[in-house]
Scaffold this motif. Sequence first.
Motif, mmCIF file in Angstrom:
data_model
loop_
_atom_site.group_PDB
_atom_site.id
_atom_site.type_symbol
_atom_site.label_atom_id
_atom_site.label_comp_id
_atom_site.label_asym_id
_atom_site.label_seq_id
_atom_site.Cartn_x
_atom_site.Cartn_y
_atom_site.Cartn_z
ATOM 1 N N GLY A 82 0.825 -1.195 0.000
ATOM 2 C CA GLY A 82 0.000 0.000 0.000
ATOM 3 C C GLY A 82 0.858 1.242 0.000
ATOM 4 O O GLY A 82 2.083 1.183 0.173
ATOM 5 N N LYS B 107 1.374 4.291 4.035
ATOM 6 C CA LYS B 107 0.916 3.467 5.139
ATOM 7 C C LYS B 107 1.472 4.021 6.467
ATOM 8 O O LYS B 107 2.645 4.389 6.563
ATOM 9 C CB LYS B 107 1.349 2.010 4.950
ATOM 10 C CG LYS B 107 0.726 1.345 3.734
ATOM 11 C CD LYS B 107 1.184 -0.089 3.578
ATOM 12 C CE LYS B 107 0.653 -0.981 4.676
ATOM 13 N NZ LYS B 107 -0.788 -1.215 4.600
ATOM 14 N N THR C 132 4.777 8.024 7.471
ATOM 15 C CA THR C 132 4.197 7.076 6.510
ATOM 16 C C THR C 132 5.263 6.650 5.498
ATOM 17 O O THR C 132 6.278 7.341 5.302
ATOM 18 C CB THR C 132 3.012 7.689 5.745
ATOM 19 O OG1 THR C 132 3.487 8.812 4.982
ATOM 20 C CG2 THR C 132 1.915 8.143 6.697
#
Length: 325
Positions: A250, A253, A278
Amino acid sequence: TDSTLDKTQILYPILITNNGVTSWVMPLYTTLLTYNLGTKNSTYTGRDQSLSSFWTNSIFGTAGSSLVAGTDYKFVYNSTDITSFKNVGTYNGITVELLNADYEIDSSGTNSNGTLTIAKANATVTANSDTSKVYNGQVQSVTGFSATGLVNNETISVLDGVSGATASGTNAGTYSTALAGTDENYNLTFENGTLTIAKADLTVSGATASNKVYDATNTATVTGGVVTAFFGDRVILSAANATFVDKNVGTAKAITTAYTISGTDADNYNLIQQAGLTADIVPLVDYAIISSVQTVPQNNIANIATQDIRSATVVSTVTEGKPTE
């Protein structure tokens, strides 16, 4: 005049010569009294306690029942006229003297002197507490006290014998007062107070997170990170020990760090992890041989499998010993 006359026994006129002048007179006579004071007890009230409130004219019995304190008689203590006592103590040897000329104390009778004991009142002294302080690297304190049980609107200013009402400290923690002392008019009970210094917040900043290729774990790589403690404090920041929210592929994240701190002054701080970190977890791409069909020895499979074919066309894949069409 005849000084030997017993005036209390004369109930008729007598002939008296005074400076050569002789005359008949009706003599005045006095009433002999005895008094009985005895022992009285009281408790400190913060006010003057009148002796006449403890000993009324009944001390003379029926013969002196009409006498009024201050007008017909007075109290004497240590050869001094006294009307009241205020402070705690035991006052022995209180006597009575008559002011009314119509009465006399019968010195040959049984007279009982008085004793007044004023006991201490009870009061509770409570030291102040403070739970609002936060560690700042400096000495911080709480001081002062309050009291209950004080009488007659007296304030803590009368308790000048109380000590130990201050608690001080620098490091995060709880510090207690140590109340002590006595007072001439109060029995004191003490309730100590506390100073609570909370830990200061110390926030990590300056950390950066790196993207990674999917590896079936949620381990993350975070580098950098600093903390700024109070001047002179020794605080050491550990590695990040970071993790993704999960192991799946992803973008952006969320990452959680688990920095810790150590050092001489570390216990004075709450470590706050840096927020908002992230990174991406990108897919793991299959590896293959970009060539014509070929046979690969078993011990070379691992080396061939490291070739990146994300931009290539797969011609054949590797199997043990020989290719698969």
